[in-house]
Structures are given as C-alpha cells and as structure tokens.
Design a protein around this motif. Structure first.
Motif, PDB file in Angstrom:
ATOM      1  N   GLU A  25     -88.509 -34.456 -12.657  1.00 54.80           N
ATOM      2  CA  GLU A  25     -89.360 -34.239 -11.614  1.00 54.80           C
ATOM      3  C   GLU A  25     -88.360 -33.897 -10.582  1.00 54.80           C
ATOM      4  O   GLU A  25     -88.681 -32.856  -9.794  1.00 54.80           O
ATOM      5  N   VAL A  26     -87.309 -34.563 -10.177  1.00 54.01           N
ATOM      6  CA  VAL A  26     -86.371 -34.257  -9.013  1.00 54.01           C
ATOM      7  C   VAL A  26     -85.576 -33.006  -9.540  1.00 54.01           C
ATOM      8  O   VAL A  26     -85.316 -32.244  -8.805  1.00 54.01           O
ATOM      9  N   MET A  27     -85.053 -32.892 -10.942  1.00 52.97           N
ATOM     10  CA  MET A  27     -84.621 -31.589 -11.282  1.00 52.97           C
ATOM     11  C   MET A  27     -85.174 -30.457 -11.277  1.00 52.97           C
ATOM     12  O   MET A  27     -84.902 -29.436 -10.785  1.00 52.97           O
ATOM     13  N   LYS A  28     -86.586 -30.698 -11.419  1.00 51.02           N
ATOM     14  CA  LYS A  28     -87.503 -29.580 -11.355  1.00 51.02           C
ATOM     15  C   LYS A  28     -87.597 -28.954  -9.998  1.00 51.02           C
ATOM     16  O   LYS A  28     -87.396 -27.785  -9.644  1.00 51.02           O
ATOM     17  N   LYS A  29     -87.610 -30.058  -9.116  1.00 48.17           N
ATOM     18  CA  LYS A  29     -87.905 -29.666  -7.553  1.00 48.17           C
ATOM     19  C   LYS A  29     -86.618 -28.967  -6.924  1.00 48.17           C
ATOM     20  O   LYS A  29     -86.836 -28.061  -6.189  1.00 48.17           O
ATOM     21  N   TRP A  30     -85.495 -29.313  -7.497  1.00 48.19           N
ATOM     22  CA  TRP A  30     -84.206 -28.862  -6.553  1.00 48.19           C
ATOM     23  C   TRP A  30     -83.404 -27.990  -7.544  1.00 48.19           C
ATOM     24  O   TRP A  30     -82.444 -27.512  -7.166  1.00 48.19           O
ATOM     25  N   GLY A  31     -84.072 -27.571  -8.669  1.00 50.17           N
ATOM     26  CA  GLY A  31     -83.267 -26.641  -9.534  1.00 50.17           C
ATOM     27  C   GLY A  31     -82.909 -25.231  -8.913  1.00 50.17           C
ATOM     28  O   GLY A  31     -81.774 -24.891  -9.146  1.00 50.17           O
ATOM     29  N   ILE A  32     -84.222 -24.669  -8.278  1.00 47.33           N
ATOM     30  CA  ILE A  32     -83.984 -23.315  -7.703  1.00 47.33           C
ATOM     31  C   ILE A  32     -83.068 -23.305  -6.643  1.00 47.33           C
ATOM     32  O   ILE A  32     -81.881 -22.501  -6.481  1.00 47.33           O
ATOM     33  N   PRO A  33     -82.982 -24.223  -5.802  1.00 47.00           N
ATOM     34  CA  PRO A  33     -82.088 -24.427  -4.276  1.00 47.00           C
ATOM     35  C   PRO A  33     -80.773 -24.673  -4.986  1.00 47.00           C
ATOM     36  O   PRO A  33     -79.673 -24.034  -4.499  1.00 47.00           O
ATOM     37  N   ILE A  34     -80.574 -25.304  -5.989  1.00 46.05           N
ATOM     38  CA  ILE A  34     -79.129 -25.566  -6.561  1.00 46.05           C
ATOM     39  C   ILE A  34     -78.487 -24.469  -7.142  1.00 46.05           C
ATOM     40  O   ILE A  34     -77.470 -24.054  -7.033  1.00 46.05           O
ATOM     41  N   ALA A  35     -79.211 -23.876  -7.933  1.00 48.18           N
ATOM     42  CA  ALA A  35     -78.718 -22.551  -8.714  1.00 48.18           C
ATOM     43  C   ALA A  35     -78.644 -21.441  -7.921  1.00 48.18           C
ATOM     44  O   ALA A  35     -77.420 -20.827  -8.135  1.00 48.18           O
ATOM     45  N   LEU A  36     -79.518 -21.204  -6.976  1.00 52.68           N
ATOM     46  CA  LEU A  36     -78.843 -20.281  -5.892  1.00 52.68           C
ATOM     47  C   LEU A  36     -77.816 -20.586  -5.160  1.00 52.68           C
ATOM     48  O   LEU A  36     -77.013 -19.626  -4.828  1.00 52.68           O
ATOM     49  N   ALA A  37     -77.759 -21.873  -4.603  1.00 52.46           N
ATOM     50  CA  ALA A  37     -76.273 -21.998  -4.059  1.00 52.46           C
ATOM     51  C   ALA A  37     -75.192 -21.924  -4.790  1.00 52.46           C
ATOM     52  O   ALA A  37     -74.077 -21.285  -4.432  1.00 52.46           O
ATOM     53  N   VAL A  38     -74.986 -22.554  -6.086  1.00 50.45           N
ATOM     54  CA  VAL A  38     -74.068 -22.287  -6.602  1.00 50.45           C
ATOM     55  C   VAL A  38     -73.775 -21.003  -7.299  1.00 50.45           C
ATOM     56  O   VAL A  38     -72.724 -20.624  -7.116  1.00 50.45           O
ATOM     57  N   PHE A  39     -74.636 -20.181  -7.509  1.00 48.19           N
ATOM     58  CA  PHE A  39     -74.461 -18.620  -7.772  1.00 48.19           C
ATOM     59  C   PHE A  39     -73.864 -18.040  -6.565  1.00 48.19           C
ATOM     60  O   PHE A  39     -72.871 -17.048  -6.792  1.00 48.19           O
ATOM     61  N   LEU A  40     -74.474 -18.374  -5.223  1.00 45.12           N
ATOM     62  CA  LEU A  40     -73.785 -17.642  -4.144  1.00 45.12           C
ATOM     63  C   LEU A  40     -72.305 -18.083  -4.002  1.00 45.12           C
ATOM     64  O   LEU A  40     -71.610 -17.286  -3.622  1.00 45.12           O
ATOM     65  N   ILE A  41     -72.133 -19.545  -4.027  1.00 48.72           N
ATOM     66  CA  ILE A  41     -70.711 -19.929  -3.893  1.00 48.72           C
ATOM     67  C   ILE A  41     -69.762 -19.196  -5.048  1.00 48.72           C
ATOM     68  O   ILE A  41     -68.885 -18.643  -4.358  1.00 48.72           O
ATOM     69  N   LEU A  42     -70.155 -19.196  -6.002  1.00 48.11           N
ATOM     70  CA  LEU A  42     -69.385 -18.508  -7.277  1.00 48.11           C
ATOM     71  C   LEU A  42     -69.072 -17.008  -6.887  1.00 48.11           C
ATOM     72  O   LEU A  42     -68.232 -16.442  -7.244  1.00 48.11           O
ATOM     73  N   PHE A  43     -70.322 -16.384  -6.573  1.00 46.81           N
ATOM     74  CA  PHE A  43     -70.474 -14.818  -6.347  1.00 46.81           C
ATOM     75  C   PHE A  43     -69.479 -14.437  -5.214  1.00 46.81           C
ATOM     76  O   PHE A  43     -68.663 -13.407  -5.233  1.00 46.81           O
TER      77      PHE A  43
END
Length: 495
Positions: A25-43
């Motif tokens: 449930e925690v993974m599902k809740k924070w999946g999008i924010p974490i994915a977006l943050a990691v994507f922006l950092i790497l980009f």
C-alpha cells in the motif's frame, strides 16, 4: 473443502484477489512521486563522464518506468504506454519507430497466439480429459500417482501456454483424489506432497518449454535482439528441458524425505471416482478433435523448424507456426473459438511492448552498457573468474523472485542487465541470458509469488512454512543443475 473445489474448478476464473500488505500500500501511494522525482533528477543532472545525452535520457525513462512497474500505482500497461510515448518526445531514441515498432515484434504475436491456444484447450475440455485419463490409466500407487501428475504437468506445458490455466486444470483432479482418500488438509503428508509438487511441477515444466509462459517468450526476444542470439523453440527445448526433468526428479525424491507418506496408500476408491469423472466427459467432442489436430500440427511444426529449410526449401518460424495455430482455432467451422472467447490479455501485450521499447532504447543508446560497467567496477566482478560470475548470476536470478513477484517484470529488469553484464566482461551474452531466463519461472517460495501458488495454497493442504522449506531446496537444486548444464550440456549443443 467443497468450496475450494468449486472455486478452482471454474475454468478461466482468476484466484481470489489477495489483500495488499501495508508495504504494498505504501509503495502504491508513493510510486508516482518517487518515479517522477527520480526521472527528473536523472534527466536534468549533468551528464556523467562516458555517457551520451541520449543514453542519459533513456536511463531516466527506464528507471522511472521500472519504479512504476514495481510499485504499481497505475496498471503496468499504462506505464508502458507512457514510456513508449516519452522515448521519442524527450529524445531518448533518435527515431520514433524504435519505440513504436515493438508491438509488431514476432514475440508479441507469439504471446497473442499462446492466449488463443490456451483458450482452445480450456473450452474443448481436451486438457481435463487427458489429465483424467493419465491418472486413471497409470496412477496405481501413491508414488506413481504423484509421478503421473508431474508428467501431466510437463506434457500440458507444450499445449497450454499458461501456468494459471494448467493449475486450474490440475487442482480439481488432485482434490478429487484427496477427498475420496479422506486426506485431511494440513495434516496429510500425502496431501502436502501432492499439492507442493503440483506447484513445483507447474513452474519447472514451464522452464522447459519456450512457449509455456509469456515470460520465456519475452526473455527470448531480449536474447535475440540484444545479445545477437538465434534462440528458437527447439533451441530452448533442448537446452532447458533436460535440466527441468533432472531437477524435478531430484526434488520429487526430496519431497518424500521432507514429508513421509508411509501408511497413506489406499487409492482404489479415488480411482473409481476419477473414472466416473472421465466418463462424464462422454466420447470425444468435435471441439476436442479439432483442438487435438491443431495442437499436433503446431507441435510438429515447432519440432521440425530446424529441418524445414532442407526438406521444403522454406522455413515456418516459431512465431508463424503459433499464428497459424491461432488462426485455425479462430476460423469458422475449422476452429472452436470466437474472438471474444480467445481471452487475449492485451494489457500484457502492451506491457511487453513498452518493456521492449525502453529495454532496446537503453541497449542502443549504450545506457545499459554504462550502468553495468559501473556496477561491475563497484562490485569487483571484473576480478572474478568468469565461471564464478555465471554461477553467481544464475543463483541471483533464481532467488530474485523473493523480491520481484512478477515473472514478466523480473525478465524485463534482469535479462537485459545480465546481457549487458556479459558484454562488459567479454562473456557469452546468449549463454548467460538463456541460463538466467531458465530460472525465471521458479516462483515457488511463497503463496503470493504467483497465481499458481495461490490456487494450490487455497486448498489448505500445506502451510507457508511447508512451501518455504521445500521450495528453498528446490530452487537450490534447480540453480545447481542449470549451472552444471551451462558448463557441459550447453557446450554439447553449441550454445
């Protein structure tokens, strides 16, 4: 127990939806924010030394998609659609065809055809008739009955390209045997062995046949696309089936050491009930006859693929054979299915297409090569003997299902990574990729690790601890046998 039997006998039904754990449930809740943050950092971060901007963008897309695939805040096919769209938009691929063409890959059509063939087997009742006939014909003692059930699983792997469908066929037959025998769920060791070996036979047989699950097909796509391999149906069968048979025979014997079945040996009544079930099916139906002919043609074409060129001057590929079989199943008058009955899981098709797109973008941009080189350097793998690297990778791949519960996600993450690792170390990427791929179906340690586990666990005949202690040993045996085959049998085959 009757309720369980009713549940598993319903063809085509999914097992009950498992309630998500707190971590999920925690993974599902924070999946999008974490994915977006990691994507922006790497980009947006400065491009590291030795990496091209295109590789950096492809890594950003791949990593963001990977986080979403693991945490599943949105369905995995939606993540794939977004990834396919992002690749050309942000310049992670130079040509949009690299991203969009993946849905036309031969392996995608192979997956579509696999779903059609599974539906044909289920609707025609051919699989159920065959399983009942085998058990009543050859299951004379407890051990031979268990061995026959395993053999049925292995044979069905050729004809039913779905692990869940095979479990749906097999569990009711096991339940009939155990109910008539008056085996008590949770207490009968014979019940434990039968159900646990059902779980393992389903998984191990799947590793032996390329078309037995979508994960194998996806893995072959990566091996052939990224490692420059030419793995076909017979190549996989000849490489993997012997390891599957040896592993299953060893673990079959281990099962009786872990769970003694002495004193549980009267099957006359059970056999009578199973014979009655077989009689209820009546004579061969028209659909069963059609399905039989189609499956025989399909297996013959797959088995003779390497010789067709010499015999006829042309070759029908694995994918073409599968499409021919699907077409025959769907043709009016000739087949037995309508398009709606084919039960094609398009969400899995889209997921696979996205996985191929980001994986190939990562490979072509040299992003995967850069990542693996740094991982190899950080772990000191370049100092390791190549033989040790092969073994380490196989064991890591075998037990990776303890972290990643989805076979398709594991294949998408690990097979391209292992191929890149082999390239960076000067090892054979085809052999390493194939050996690792052969472990991917061993999702047998805990009930949540696959739908098959859930179906068998729902019968109540074994506990989580029973499954863990048997499967840990089985996975060790499987990884050892595959490692040994890599250094011996693979060389005989020229792999």
């Amino acid at each position: 127990m009757a309720e369980v039997l009713t549940t598993v006998k319903t063809d085509g039904k999914e097992p009950p939806i498992k309630k998500k754990s707190r971590i999920e449930e925690v993974m599902k809740k924070w999946g999008i924010p974490i994915a977006l943050a990691v994507f922006l950092i790497l980009f947006f971060m400065p491009t590291p030394e030795g990496m091209t901007p295109v590789a950096q963008r492809s890594i950003a897309v791949f990593t963001g998609a990977l986080i979403l695939w693991i945490t599943t805040p949105i369905p995995i096919y939606l993540t794939s659609i977004a990834a396919i769209l992002m690749l050309p938009l942000i310049g992670a691929v130079k040509d949009q065809d690299v991203a969009f063409e993946s849905l036309g890959f031969g392996v995608i059509w192979l997956m579509v055809s696999a779903f059609v063939l599974t539906s044909a087997m289920m609707k025609s009742n051919l699989g159920r008739r065959f399983a009942l006939w085998m058990v009543t014909k050859f299951g004379k003692t407890p051990k031979t009955t268990l061995l026959v059930l395993i053999i049925i699983n292995f044979i069905l792997a050729f004809f039913v390209p779905s692990t869940t469908a095979r479990a749906t066929l097999m569990v009711p037959i096991c339940m009939i045997l155990l109910e008539v025998y008056k085996a008590i769920p949770g207490e009968s060791n014979f019940g434990k062995v039968m159900m646990l070996q059902g779980v393992q036979a389903d998984a191990i047989a799947t590793s032996g046949v390329m078309t037995a699950t979508a994960g194998n097909i996806i893995a072959v796509g990566f091996i052939n696309e990224q490692a420059g391999g030419h793995i076909g149906y017979m190549d996989w069968l000849l490489a993997s089936m012997p390891t599957a048979i040896v592993t299953m025979l060893i673990t079959f014997l281990i099962g009786f050491k872990l769970f003694s079945t002495k004193g549980e040996a009267n099957f006359e009544n059970a056999m009578g009930t199973l014979k009655d079930e077989l009689k209820k099916l009546g004579s061969f139906s028209v659909d069963e006859k059609k399905a039989s002919i189609i499956f025989i043609i399909t297996v013959i074409l797959w088995a003779t693929g390497d010789y067709q060129k010499g015999w006829f001057g042309f070759e029908i590929s694995t994918e073409q054979t599968a499409v021919i079989a699907a077409l025959l199943c769907l043709l009016p008058r000739i087949g037995m299915l309508t398009w709606k009955e084919a039960n094609i899981k398009w969400e899995l098709m889209i997921f696979a297409a996205g996985a191929y797109s980001v994986g190939n973008a990562l490979d072509k941009s040299k992003g995967a090569e850069w990542i693996i080189k740094n991982v190899v350097s950080g772990l000191g793998l370049e100092q390791m003997n190549h033989a040790m690297v092969y073994v380490v990778v196989i064991f890591l791949s075998m037990y990776s299902h303890l972290i990643f519960t989805s076979k398709t996600v594991r294949v998408t993450i690990l097979i391209p990574a292992f191929i890149a690792l082999a390239k960076s170390l000067g090892m054979d990427p085809v052999a390493l990729g194939l050996a690792a791929a052969m472990t991917m179906t061993y999702t047998i340690t805990l009930p949540p690790h696959s739908k098959v586990n859930t179906i068998y666990f729902g019968t109540g005949y074994f506990s989580v601890l029973d499954q863990v202690k048997y499967s840990i040993v089985t996975c060790f045996v499987g990884a050892s046998v595959i490692s040994l085959a890599l250094f011996t049998w693979f060389k005989v085959l020229g792999l």
